[in-house]
Design a protein around this motif. Structure first.
Motif, PDB file in Angstrom:
ATOM      1  N   GLN A  54      46.990  35.429  43.288  1.00  0.00           N
ATOM      2  CA  GLN A  54      48.334  35.454  42.709  1.00  0.00           C
ATOM      3  C   GLN A  54      48.555  36.705  41.854  1.00  0.00           C
ATOM      4  OE1 GLN A  54      49.251  32.365  39.899  1.00  0.00           O
ATOM      5  NE2 GLN A  54      51.044  31.782  41.094  1.00  0.00           N
ATOM      6  N   ILE A  55      47.525  37.118  41.149  1.00  0.00           N
ATOM      7  CA  ILE A  55      47.662  38.303  40.283  1.00  0.00           C
ATOM      8  C   ILE A  55      47.656  39.594  41.113  1.00  0.00           C
ATOM      9  CG2 ILE A  55      46.554  39.617  38.413  1.00  0.00           C
ATOM     10  CD1 ILE A  55      45.420  36.879  37.415  1.00  0.00           C
ATOM     11  N   LEU A  56      46.838  39.644  42.148  1.00  0.00           N
ATOM     12  CA  LEU A  56      46.702  40.873  42.946  1.00  0.00           C
ATOM     13  C   LEU A  56      47.855  41.070  43.937  1.00  0.00           C
ATOM     14  CD1 LEU A  56      42.914  40.625  43.986  1.00  0.00           C
ATOM     15  CD2 LEU A  56      43.861  41.690  41.939  1.00  0.00           C
ATOM     16  N   ASP A  57      48.351  39.954  44.440  1.00  0.00           N
ATOM     17  CA  ASP A  57      49.270  39.956  45.578  1.00  0.00           C
ATOM     18  C   ASP A  57      50.470  40.907  45.458  1.00  0.00           C
ATOM     19  OD1 ASP A  57      50.128  38.882  48.118  1.00  0.00           O
ATOM     20  OD2 ASP A  57      51.582  37.675  47.017  1.00  0.00           O
ATOM     21  N   PRO A  58      51.165  40.930  44.310  1.00  0.00           N
ATOM     22  CA  PRO A  58      52.357  41.802  44.256  1.00  0.00           C
ATOM     23  C   PRO A  58      52.032  43.288  44.389  1.00  0.00           C
ATOM     24  CG  PRO A  58      52.290  40.280  42.378  1.00  0.00           C
ATOM     25  CD  PRO A  58      50.969  40.175  43.065  1.00  0.00           C
ATOM     26  N   HIS A  59      50.777  43.658  44.152  1.00  0.00           N
ATOM     27  CA  HIS A  59      50.405  45.083  44.161  1.00  0.00           C
ATOM     28  C   HIS A  59      49.760  45.522  45.474  1.00  0.00           C
ATOM     29  CE1 HIS A  59      51.188  44.786  39.906  1.00  0.00           C
ATOM     30  NE2 HIS A  59      50.372  43.745  39.859  1.00  0.00           N
ATOM     31  N   CYS A  60      49.468  44.569  46.336  1.00  0.00           N
ATOM     32  CA  CYS A  60      48.651  44.884  47.532  1.00  0.00           C
ATOM     33  C   CYS A  60      49.448  44.704  48.820  1.00  0.00           C
ATOM     34  CB  CYS A  60      47.439  43.954  47.583  1.00  0.00           C
ATOM     35  SG  CYS A  60      46.266  44.278  46.260  1.00  0.00           S
ATOM     36  N   ASP A  61      48.969  45.377  49.861  1.00  0.00           N
ATOM     37  CA  ASP A  61      49.481  45.138  51.208  1.00  0.00           C
ATOM     38  C   ASP A  61      48.581  44.146  51.937  1.00  0.00           C
ATOM     39  OD1 ASP A  61      51.545  47.230  51.120  1.00  0.00           O
ATOM     40  OD2 ASP A  61      49.829  48.595  51.025  1.00  0.00           O
ATOM     41  N   LEU A  62      47.286  44.218  51.625  1.00  0.00           N
ATOM     42  CA  LEU A  62      46.307  43.361  52.301  1.00  0.00           C
ATOM     43  C   LEU A  62      45.358  42.771  51.271  1.00  0.00           C
ATOM     44  CD1 LEU A  62      45.840  46.397  54.411  1.00  0.00           C
ATOM     45  CD2 LEU A  62      46.053  44.308  55.726  1.00  0.00           C
ATOM     46  N   LEU A  63      45.045  41.485  51.421  1.00  0.00           N
ATOM     47  CA  LEU A  63      44.012  40.864  50.593  1.00  0.00           C
ATOM     48  C   LEU A  63      42.872  40.474  51.532  1.00  0.00           C
ATOM     49  CD1 LEU A  63      46.058  38.509  48.210  1.00  0.00           C
ATOM     50  CD2 LEU A  63      44.963  40.695  47.642  1.00  0.00           C
ATOM     51  N   LEU A  64      41.682  40.892  51.183  1.00  0.00           N
ATOM     52  CA  LEU A  64      40.516  40.589  52.010  1.00  0.00           C
ATOM     53  C   LEU A  64      39.671  39.521  51.323  1.00  0.00           C
ATOM     54  CD1 LEU A  64      38.496  41.161  54.339  1.00  0.00           C
ATOM     55  CD2 LEU A  64      37.446  42.867  52.824  1.00  0.00           C
ATOM     56  N   VAL A  65      39.502  38.406  52.011  1.00  0.00           N
ATOM     57  CA  VAL A  65      38.553  37.404  51.533  1.00  0.00           C
ATOM     58  C   VAL A  65      37.208  37.846  52.110  1.00  0.00           C
ATOM     59  CG1 VAL A  65      38.058  34.941  51.323  1.00  0.00           C
ATOM     60  CG2 VAL A  65      40.420  35.715  51.656  1.00  0.00           C
ATOM     61  N   GLY A  66      36.546  38.715  51.367  1.00  0.00           N
ATOM     62  CA  GLY A  66      35.339  39.363  51.873  1.00  0.00           C
ATOM     63  C   GLY A  66      34.123  38.456  51.744  1.00  0.00           C
ATOM     64  N   ASP A  67      33.170  38.667  52.652  1.00  0.00           N
ATOM     65  CA  ASP A  67      31.930  37.884  52.515  1.00  0.00           C
ATOM     66  C   ASP A  67      31.085  38.421  51.349  1.00  0.00           C
ATOM     67  OD1 ASP A  67      31.087  40.229  53.715  1.00  0.00           O
ATOM     68  OD2 ASP A  67      29.952  39.250  55.321  1.00  0.00           O
ATOM     69  N   SER A  68      31.581  39.482  50.699  1.00  0.00           N
ATOM     70  CA  SER A  68      30.982  39.925  49.435  1.00  0.00           C
ATOM     71  C   SER A  68      31.045  38.804  48.404  1.00  0.00           C
ATOM     72  CB  SER A  68      31.707  41.164  48.902  1.00  0.00           C
ATOM     73  OG  SER A  68      33.102  40.945  48.864  1.00  0.00           O
ATOM     74  N   LEU A  69      31.813  37.759  48.667  1.00  0.00           N
ATOM     75  CA  LEU A  69      31.834  36.610  47.755  1.00  0.00           C
ATOM     76  C   LEU A  69      30.438  36.000  47.638  1.00  0.00           C
ATOM     77  CD1 LEU A  69      31.733  33.793  49.566  1.00  0.00           C
ATOM     78  CD2 LEU A  69      34.157  34.202  49.831  1.00  0.00           C
ATOM     79  N   GLY A  70      29.601  36.249  48.643  1.00  0.00           N
ATOM     80  CA  GLY A  70      28.212  35.753  48.561  1.00  0.00           C
ATOM     81  C   GLY A  70      27.536  36.254  47.295  1.00  0.00           C
ATOM     82  N   GLN A  71      27.643  37.557  47.054  1.00  0.00           N
ATOM     83  CA  GLN A  71      27.043  38.128  45.838  1.00  0.00           C
ATOM     84  C   GLN A  71      27.930  37.876  44.617  1.00  0.00           C
ATOM     85  OE1 GLN A  71      27.290  40.084  48.803  1.00  0.00           O
ATOM     86  NE2 GLN A  71      25.788  41.731  48.708  1.00  0.00           N
ATOM     87  N   VAL A  72      29.234  38.118  44.781  1.00  0.00           N
ATOM     88  CA  VAL A  72      30.128  38.132  43.613  1.00  0.00           C
ATOM     89  C   VAL A  72      30.336  36.727  43.031  1.00  0.00           C
ATOM     90  CG1 VAL A  72      32.467  38.711  42.832  1.00  0.00           C
ATOM     91  CG2 VAL A  72      31.294  40.208  44.444  1.00  0.00           C
ATOM     92  N   ILE A  73      30.513  35.734  43.906  1.00  0.00           N
ATOM     93  CA  ILE A  73      30.815  34.375  43.429  1.00  0.00           C
ATOM     94  C   ILE A  73      29.555  33.512  43.389  1.00  0.00           C
ATOM     95  CG2 ILE A  73      32.107  32.248  43.955  1.00  0.00           C
ATOM     96  CD1 ILE A  73      34.079  34.338  43.323  1.00  0.00           C
ATOM     97  N   TYR A  74      28.716  33.649  44.431  1.00  0.00           N
ATOM     98  CA  TYR A  74      27.595  32.713  44.575  1.00  0.00           C
ATOM     99  C   TYR A  74      26.256  33.268  44.096  1.00  0.00           C
ATOM    100  CZ  TYR A  74      30.785  29.733  47.159  1.00  0.00           C
ATOM    101  OH  TYR A  74      31.848  28.928  47.504  1.00  0.00           O
ATOM    102  N   GLY A  75      26.219  34.536  43.692  1.00  0.00           N
ATOM    103  CA  GLY A  75      24.970  35.108  43.190  1.00  0.00           C
ATOM    104  C   GLY A  75      23.890  35.247  44.237  1.00  0.00           C
ATOM    105  N   LEU A  76      24.291  35.369  45.510  1.00  0.00           N
ATOM    106  CA  LEU A  76      23.296  35.535  46.587  1.00  0.00           C
ATOM    107  C   LEU A  76      22.833  36.997  46.629  1.00  0.00           C
ATOM    108  CD1 LEU A  76      25.201  33.455  49.289  1.00  0.00           C
ATOM    109  CD2 LEU A  76      23.036  32.810  48.201  1.00  0.00           C
ATOM    110  N   PRO A  77      21.640  37.245  47.184  1.00  0.00           N
ATOM    111  CA  PRO A  77      21.143  38.620  47.202  1.00  0.00           C
ATOM    112  C   PRO A  77      21.849  39.517  48.220  1.00  0.00           C
ATOM    113  CG  PRO A  77      19.562  37.114  48.227  1.00  0.00           C
ATOM    114  CD  PRO A  77      20.653  36.257  47.666  1.00  0.00           C
ATOM    115  N   SER A  78      22.499  38.930  49.219  1.00  0.00           N
ATOM    116  CA  SER A  78      23.230  39.723  50.225  1.00  0.00           C
ATOM    117  C   SER A  78      24.297  38.816  50.826  1.00  0.00           C
ATOM    118  CB  SER A  78      22.271  40.220  51.327  1.00  0.00           C
ATOM    119  OG  SER A  78      21.925  39.130  52.166  1.00  0.00           O
TER     120      SER A  78
END
Ligand code: KIV
Length: 290
Positions: A54-78
Protein backbone atom coordinates in the motif's frame (compact mmCIF):
# COMPACT_ATOMS: atom_id res chain seq x y z
CA UNK A 1 -9.16 -14.94 -6.07
CA UNK A 2 -7.95 -11.72 -4.52
CA UNK A 3 -9.47 -8.35 -5.13
CA UNK A 4 -8.20 -4.91 -4.21
CA UNK A 5 -8.56 -4.01 -0.56
CA UNK A 6 -8.09 -0.79 1.36
CA UNK A 7 -6.46 -1.02 4.76
CA UNK A 8 -8.37 0.95 7.36
CA UNK A 9 -5.42 2.25 9.34
CA UNK A 10 -7.55 3.04 12.38
CA UNK A 11 -8.54 -0.60 12.82
CA UNK A 12 -5.87 -2.39 10.73
CA UNK A 13 -8.72 -4.17 8.91
CA UNK A 14 -8.72 -4.72 5.15
CA UNK A 15 -11.95 -3.72 3.42
CA UNK A 16 -12.78 -4.31 -0.24
CA UNK A 17 -12.11 -1.12 -2.19
CA UNK A 18 -15.52 0.16 -3.37
CA UNK A 19 -14.29 1.44 -6.75
CA UNK A 20 -10.87 -0.07 -7.48
CA UNK A 21 -8.74 2.21 -9.63
CA UNK A 22 -7.50 0.98 -12.94
CA UNK A 23 -4.32 -1.06 -12.63
CA UNK A 24 -1.44 -0.82 -15.06
CA UNK A 25 -1.31 -3.85 -17.33
CA UNK A 26 1.42 -6.03 -18.78
CA UNK A 27 0.81 -4.68 -22.33
CA UNK A 28 0.99 -1.11 -20.96
CA UNK A 29 4.40 -1.92 -19.43
CA UNK A 30 5.59 -3.42 -22.75
CA UNK A 31 4.41 -0.35 -24.66
CA UNK A 32 6.72 1.86 -22.60
CA UNK A 33 9.64 0.62 -24.72
CA UNK A 34 9.32 2.20 -28.16
CA UNK A 35 11.85 1.54 -30.92
CA UNK A 36 14.26 0.07 -28.37
CA UNK A 37 13.99 3.02 -25.93
CA UNK A 38 12.05 3.65 -22.74
CA UNK A 39 11.65 7.41 -22.32
CA UNK A 40 9.92 7.00 -18.97
CA UNK A 41 11.93 4.42 -16.95
CA UNK A 42 10.00 1.69 -15.15
CA UNK A 43 10.01 1.78 -11.34
CA UNK A 44 9.91 -1.59 -9.61
CA UNK A 45 10.40 -2.56 -5.96
CA UNK A 46 9.89 -5.76 -4.04
CA UNK A 47 6.88 -6.05 -1.73
CA UNK A 48 5.92 -8.91 0.56
CA UNK A 49 3.05 -7.63 2.71
CA UNK A 50 -0.22 -5.77 2.19
CA UNK A 51 0.76 -2.67 4.16
CA UNK A 52 4.14 -2.45 2.45
CA UNK A 53 2.43 -2.75 -0.94
CA UNK A 54 0.00 0.00 0.00
CA UNK A 55 2.84 2.41 0.78
CA UNK A 56 4.94 1.55 -2.30
CA UNK A 57 2.14 1.22 -4.83
CA UNK A 58 1.52 4.90 -5.71
CA UNK A 59 5.21 5.35 -6.58
CA UNK A 60 5.79 2.18 -8.60
CA UNK A 61 4.86 0.72 -11.96
CA UNK A 62 5.63 -2.85 -10.90
CA UNK A 63 5.68 -4.60 -7.53
CA UNK A 64 7.68 -7.80 -7.36
CA UNK A 65 6.84 -10.39 -4.75
CA UNK A 66 10.39 -11.66 -4.90
CA UNK A 67 11.59 -14.97 -3.55
CA UNK A 68 14.14 -12.77 -1.75
CA UNK A 69 11.44 -12.93 0.94
CA UNK A 70 13.21 -16.15 1.93
CA UNK A 71 16.10 -14.14 3.35
CA UNK A 72 14.30 -10.87 4.10
CA UNK A 73 11.18 -12.22 5.85
CA UNK A 74 12.05 -15.79 6.83
CA UNK A 75 15.76 -15.47 7.66
CA UNK A 76 16.72 -18.29 5.28
CA UNK A 77 20.31 -18.47 4.00
CA UNK A 78 19.22 -18.31 0.33
CA UNK A 79 16.09 -18.41 -1.83
CA UNK A 80 16.35 -22.16 -2.36
CA UNK A 81 13.98 -23.24 0.43
CA UNK A 82 11.21 -20.81 -0.52
CA UNK A 83 7.95 -22.65 -1.31
CA UNK A 84 4.95 -22.06 -3.56
CA UNK A 85 2.82 -21.75 -0.40
CA UNK A 86 4.95 -18.84 0.82
CA UNK A 87 4.83 -17.11 -2.56
CA UNK A 88 1.05 -17.60 -2.81
CA UNK A 89 0.41 -16.17 0.66
CA UNK A 90 2.64 -13.11 0.21
CA UNK A 91 1.52 -12.60 -3.41
CA UNK A 92 -2.14 -12.46 -2.36
CA UNK A 93 -1.29 -9.96 0.40
CA UNK A 94 0.52 -7.67 -2.05
CA UNK A 95 -2.33 -7.78 -4.56
CA UNK A 96 -4.78 -6.93 -1.76
CA UNK A 97 -2.63 -3.98 -0.73
CA UNK A 98 -2.18 -2.45 -4.18
CA UNK A 99 -4.41 -1.00 -6.87
CA UNK A 100 -2.06 0.63 -9.38
CA UNK A 101 1.09 -1.43 -10.00
CA UNK A 102 1.43 -4.61 -12.00
CA UNK A 103 2.10 -7.32 -9.41
CA UNK A 104 4.56 -10.05 -10.40
CA UNK A 105 5.14 -13.12 -8.24
CA UNK A 106 8.42 -15.05 -8.31
CA UNK A 107 8.27 -18.76 -9.09
CA UNK A 108 10.35 -20.43 -6.37
CA UNK A 109 13.21 -22.85 -7.01
CA UNK A 110 11.92 -26.31 -7.95
CA UNK A 111 8.47 -25.12 -9.03
CA UNK A 112 9.12 -24.68 -12.77
CA UNK A 113 12.39 -26.19 -14.00
CA UNK A 114 11.31 -29.83 -14.57
CA UNK A 115 9.02 -29.19 -17.54
CA UNK A 116 6.79 -26.55 -19.14
CA UNK A 117 3.77 -28.48 -17.82
CA UNK A 118 5.12 -28.38 -14.27
CA UNK A 119 5.77 -24.66 -14.66
CA UNK A 120 2.22 -24.15 -15.94
CA UNK A 121 0.74 -25.93 -12.92
CA UNK A 122 2.79 -23.78 -10.51
CA UNK A 123 2.26 -20.49 -12.36
CA UNK A 124 -1.48 -20.99 -12.79
CA UNK A 125 -1.79 -21.77 -9.08
CA UNK A 126 0.06 -18.55 -8.23
CA UNK A 127 -2.12 -16.51 -10.56
CA UNK A 128 -5.38 -18.07 -9.33
CA UNK A 129 -4.53 -17.78 -5.63
CA UNK A 130 -2.96 -14.32 -5.68
CA UNK A 131 -4.59 -12.38 -8.51
CA UNK A 132 -1.13 -11.34 -9.75
CA UNK A 133 -0.70 -10.27 -13.38
CA UNK A 134 2.51 -12.15 -14.16
CA UNK A 135 5.15 -14.51 -12.82
CA UNK A 136 8.93 -14.26 -12.85
CA UNK A 137 11.33 -17.13 -13.34
CA UNK A 138 15.10 -17.39 -13.54
CA UNK A 139 16.94 -18.62 -16.61
CA UNK A 140 17.58 -17.86 -20.26
CA UNK A 141 18.15 -20.35 -23.05
CA UNK A 142 17.31 -23.29 -20.77
CA UNK A 143 13.94 -21.77 -19.88
CA UNK A 144 12.97 -20.50 -23.35
CA UNK A 145 10.65 -23.42 -24.11
CA UNK A 146 8.91 -22.95 -20.75
CA UNK A 147 8.56 -19.19 -21.25
CA UNK A 148 6.96 -19.80 -24.66
CA UNK A 149 4.65 -22.47 -23.21
CA UNK A 150 3.41 -20.16 -20.44
CA UNK A 151 3.18 -17.02 -22.58
CA UNK A 152 1.14 -18.81 -25.24
CA UNK A 153 -1.27 -19.96 -22.53
CA UNK A 154 -2.05 -16.58 -21.03
CA UNK A 155 0.64 -16.35 -18.37
CA UNK A 156 2.85 -13.28 -18.80
CA UNK A 157 6.43 -14.09 -17.87
CA UNK A 158 9.21 -11.82 -16.67
CA UNK A 159 12.52 -13.64 -17.03
CA UNK A 160 15.56 -13.07 -14.80
CA UNK A 161 19.02 -13.35 -16.36
CA UNK A 162 22.62 -12.49 -15.47
CA UNK A 163 23.18 -13.23 -11.80
CA UNK A 164 20.39 -15.66 -10.99
CA UNK A 165 20.29 -16.21 -7.20
CA UNK A 166 18.51 -19.59 -7.41
CA UNK A 167 21.62 -20.88 -9.22
CA UNK A 168 23.94 -19.75 -6.42
CA UNK A 169 25.40 -23.24 -6.02
CA UNK A 170 26.13 -23.60 -9.71
CA UNK A 171 27.52 -20.06 -10.00
CA UNK A 172 29.61 -20.41 -6.83
CA UNK A 173 28.32 -17.21 -5.18
CA UNK A 174 26.59 -13.90 -5.77
CA UNK A 175 29.46 -12.13 -7.58
CA UNK A 176 28.83 -9.99 -10.66
CA UNK A 177 28.56 -11.83 -13.97
CA UNK A 178 29.81 -11.11 -17.45
CA UNK A 179 33.48 -10.62 -16.65
CA UNK A 180 34.76 -13.06 -19.26
CA UNK A 181 33.90 -13.05 -22.95
CA UNK A 182 32.42 -16.52 -22.58
CA UNK A 183 30.11 -15.37 -19.77
CA UNK A 184 29.11 -12.28 -21.73
CA UNK A 185 28.20 -14.40 -24.76
CA UNK A 186 26.08 -16.67 -22.56
CA UNK A 187 24.18 -13.78 -20.97
CA UNK A 188 23.55 -12.17 -24.37
CA UNK A 189 22.26 -15.50 -25.70
CA UNK A 190 20.02 -15.85 -22.60
CA UNK A 191 18.57 -12.35 -23.04
CA UNK A 192 17.86 -12.94 -26.74
CA UNK A 193 16.31 -16.34 -26.05
CA UNK A 194 13.86 -15.08 -23.44
CA UNK A 195 12.80 -12.14 -25.62
CA UNK A 196 12.30 -14.47 -28.61
CA UNK A 197 10.35 -16.90 -26.42
CA UNK A 198 7.80 -14.22 -25.51
CA UNK A 199 8.84 -12.93 -22.09
CA UNK A 200 7.22 -9.51 -21.63
CA UNK A 201 10.18 -8.09 -19.70
CA UNK A 202 13.50 -9.10 -18.20
CA UNK A 203 15.30 -8.55 -14.94
CA UNK A 204 19.02 -8.21 -15.57
CA UNK A 205 20.97 -8.64 -12.34
CA UNK A 206 24.59 -8.16 -11.34
CA UNK A 207 26.36 -7.71 -14.69
CA UNK A 208 29.13 -5.47 -16.03
CA UNK A 209 27.64 -2.15 -17.18
CA UNK A 210 28.68 -2.30 -20.87
CA UNK A 211 26.94 -5.66 -21.14
CA UNK A 212 23.78 -4.23 -19.53
CA UNK A 213 23.78 -1.33 -21.99
CA UNK A 214 24.29 -3.66 -24.95
CA UNK A 215 21.47 -5.98 -23.89
CA UNK A 216 19.06 -3.12 -23.13
CA UNK A 217 19.68 -1.69 -26.61
CA UNK A 218 19.45 -4.98 -28.43
CA UNK A 219 16.29 -6.67 -27.16
CA UNK A 220 12.80 -5.29 -27.75
CA UNK A 221 11.38 -5.98 -24.28
CA UNK A 222 11.88 -3.75 -21.21
CA UNK A 223 15.04 -4.63 -19.26
CA UNK A 224 14.78 -3.90 -15.54
CA UNK A 225 18.24 -3.55 -14.04
CA UNK A 226 19.54 -4.41 -10.58
CA UNK A 227 23.27 -3.99 -10.32
CA UNK A 228 23.27 -3.33 -14.07
CA UNK A 229 23.05 0.25 -15.45
CA UNK A 230 20.99 3.45 -15.28
CA UNK A 231 20.66 2.94 -19.04
CA UNK A 232 18.28 0.00 -18.48
CA UNK A 233 14.57 0.50 -19.15
CA UNK A 234 13.86 0.48 -15.42
CA UNK A 235 15.28 -0.40 -12.03
CA UNK A 236 14.41 -2.74 -9.19
CA UNK A 237 15.74 -3.02 -5.65
CA UNK A 238 14.80 -5.07 -2.63
CA UNK A 239 12.80 -2.54 -0.61
CA UNK A 240 14.30 -3.48 2.76
CA UNK A 241 17.80 -2.97 1.29
CA UNK A 242 17.07 0.53 -0.01
CA UNK A 243 15.29 1.47 3.22
CA UNK A 244 18.34 0.56 5.32
CA UNK A 245 16.93 -2.45 7.16
CA UNK A 246 20.18 -4.41 6.86
CA UNK A 247 23.77 -3.68 7.88
CA UNK A 248 25.30 -5.34 4.84
CA UNK A 249 23.98 -4.79 1.33
CA UNK A 250 25.38 -5.50 -2.11
CA UNK A 251 27.43 -2.73 -3.78
CA UNK A 252 24.60 -1.93 -6.20
CA UNK A 253 22.16 -0.97 -3.43
CA UNK A 254 21.70 2.71 -2.64
CA UNK A 255 20.23 3.36 0.81
CA UNK A 256 17.41 5.89 0.67
CA UNK A 257 16.58 5.64 4.37
CA UNK A 258 17.66 4.27 7.70
CA UNK A 259 14.68 2.17 8.77
CA UNK A 260 16.65 -0.14 11.09
CA UNK A 261 17.91 2.81 13.16
CA UNK A 262 14.44 4.35 13.23
CA UNK A 263 12.94 1.08 14.53
CA UNK A 264 15.77 0.62 17.02
CA UNK A 265 15.29 4.12 18.46
CA UNK A 266 11.50 3.74 18.68
CA UNK A 267 11.69 0.34 20.36
CA UNK A 268 14.36 1.58 22.77
CA UNK A 269 12.03 4.42 23.86
CA UNK A 270 9.06 2.02 24.16
CA UNK A 271 11.05 -0.43 26.27
CA UNK A 272 12.24 2.37 28.57
CA UNK A 273 8.69 3.72 28.99
CA UNK A 274 7.28 0.25 29.74
CA UNK A 275 10.00 -0.24 32.35
CA UNK A 276 9.46 3.13 34.04
CA UNK A 277 5.65 2.81 33.71
CA UNK A 278 5.28 6.03 31.73
CA UNK A 279 3.55 3.98 29.01
CA UNK A 280 0.61 3.70 28.78
CA UNK A 281 -0.24 7.23 29.87
CA UNK A 282 -3.64 8.98 30.32
CA UNK A 283 -4.22 9.16 26.55
CA UNK A 284 -3.83 5.44 25.98
CA UNK A 285 -6.04 4.02 28.73
CA UNK A 286 -9.82 3.72 29.03
CA UNK A 287 -11.68 5.17 31.98
CA UNK A 288 -15.28 4.36 32.86
CA UNK A 289 -17.67 7.22 31.97
CA UNK A 290 -18.61 9.29 35.05
O1 KIV B 1 13.68 -12.04 -5.45
C1 KIV B 1 13.89 -10.85 -5.72
O2 KIV B 1 13.67 -9.94 -4.91
C2 KIV B 1 14.41 -10.54 -7.05
C3 KIV B 1 14.88 -9.15 -7.29
C4 KIV B 1 16.13 -8.89 -6.57
C5 KIV B 1 14.98 -8.84 -8.73
O3 KIV B 1 14.47 -11.38 -7.87
Amino acid sequence: MSTTFTLDTSTSRANPTPAPMKRLTVPAIQRRKVDGRTADPLVMLTAYTARQAQILDPHCDLLLVGDSLGQVIYGLPSTLAVTLDMMAAHGAAVVRGSYHSVVIVDMPFGSYEASPQHAFASASRLMAETGCAAVKLEGGVAMAETIAFLSQRGIPVMAHVGLTPQAVNALGGYGARGKSEEEQAKIIADARAIADAGAFAAVLEGVMEPLAIGITDSIPIPVIGIGASAHCDGQVLVTEDMLGMFDRVPRFVKRYGNAADMIDESVQRYAAEVRDRSFPSEEQVYQPKK
